[in-house]
Design an enzyme around this catalytic site. Sequence first.
Site, PDB file in Angstrom:
ATOM      1  CD  GLU A   1      -2.001   2.395  -3.681  1.00  8.85           C
ATOM      2  OE1 GLU A   1      -3.096   2.920  -3.957  1.00  8.85           O
ATOM      3  OE2 GLU A   1      -1.527   2.460  -2.522  1.00  8.85           O
TER       4      GLU A   1
ATOM      5  CG  ASP B   1      -1.954   0.993   1.284  1.00 15.79           C
ATOM      6  OD1 ASP B   1      -2.823   0.946   0.406  1.00 15.79           O
ATOM      7  OD2 ASP B   1      -1.947   1.863   2.188  1.00 15.79           O
TER       8      ASP B   1
END
Length: 501
Positions: A244, A190
């Site tokens: 990401e 993330d």
Amino acid sequence: MDSPWWRDAVVYEIYVRSFADASGDGVGDLPGVRERLPYLRSLGVDAVWLTPFYPSPMADGGYDVADYRGVDPLFGTLADFEALVHDAHELGLKVLVDVVPNHSSSEHPWFRDALRGVGRDRYLFRDRPNNWQSTFSGPAWTQSADGQWYLHLFAPEQPDFNWRNPEVHAEFLDILRFWLDRGVDGFRIDVAMGLYKAEGLPDVEDQAFASVSPIWGRPEVHAVYRDWRALLDSYPGERMAVGEVWTDDPADLALYVRPDELHQSFNFSWLQAPWSPAAFRKVIDDTLKTVPFATWVLSNHDVVRHRTRYGTDDPGTGLARARAGLLMMLALPGSVYLYQGEELGLPEVTDLPPESRQDPVFKRSKGELPGRDGCRVPLPWTPDGASYGFSADGVAPWLPQPDEFRTLNARSQADDPGSTLEFYRRALACRRELARSVPYALEWLESPQGALFFSRGSLTCAVNCGSDPVLLPPHESVLLSSGPVEDGVLPPDTAAWLRTS
Ligand code: GLC
């Protein structure tokens, strides 16, 4: 030697809260995922990515982690997780889990300690805030009871870690080990470009996501991924990591996937491209030029579903383009990330009642921004029931579902040759068959105005993004098409796979 599994894998993103609810509380959970693994196997994907299921106060749907080594009771137990991994592996599916290293929950024991003045250097506390804004709108700083301010690039319940503190680094290596020891095949990282901030946390002039700025994409982050890669490589079975990474520069993206860093990074320029042959071609060229192994993605739990992005005014056009877009994406070299529900042709739900919306983006912007709930509506599995089979009968799902789920659900689409679900199954099966015979390299063919033709060995993909029908290039047979193709003519908003000699 066979190439590693992830290079051309089709990975299916499961937003756990919204996939399937086995416990009957209106929220999706791990046993719900486990029950539906055969559905995913028969869909034809290679791997699943599970969004965070860790203990969390759920200020950001679980992206606010209070304990990185557990399972929130809302989602099940660690035993449920282990059973899920076991069953997935039995079915030949790999399992990726989300790791959230940029920030923890404000309920994480380290942050609670920090508020009491213990180990404050694990986070970013300052006497005065700078001018940075939170990605979820509003200032990126919140004042604690003793007057100091802490940084949170997202919600105030998500304090940013201080990655210059070696304790943070060591802790995350240990967290990765914890899940690797439980058999996961890899991680989705993330906010992978956010971990380090410029020394001194200087004010910024423009905070838009950029390649390198005081906030995002600091060069220091690469040392972290080199260590993570070494750890992954020390385990058997080709464990991998996908980052990401939001950046507007493909060359910057390439830095994250150097041979000793991450295996993959999401290619968001693909989902940001409008429905235009020139835009698609540019992204494809830039990608293939800059990264060793490409990835492609059209939708995820943070963006408007691509069916709606491609045709806001006319849902029929949106669906035709979404299906054509899938075929084009599956014909490209590299690996593909699908988002749950796109195989049903689900649109973004744009008319959720404000009182049902839960995304902090909606709340923090005081309703000015709709937020991301519209792509997170619980999946429809059956044509009836209070939640279209998402939950136990009579239980309301955590977000209301639209009436069109009566026809868009998985059961109604199964075995209907014209359905989007069956189209996805056919496309994934065909891609699997072609995988061994088709080379990585892509060659552009001359194409009429509005269309894109490219080939990889004996596979040619033709996409018509324009408003007039075009003639297909020479071919032996049509392997698959996203809509009706007759007499060698490719209608608008349609793609076809052709066998050529
Ligand atoms: C990532 C996640 C998103 C989350 C944010 C903060 O962008 O995909 O859902 O809100 O990070 O963790």
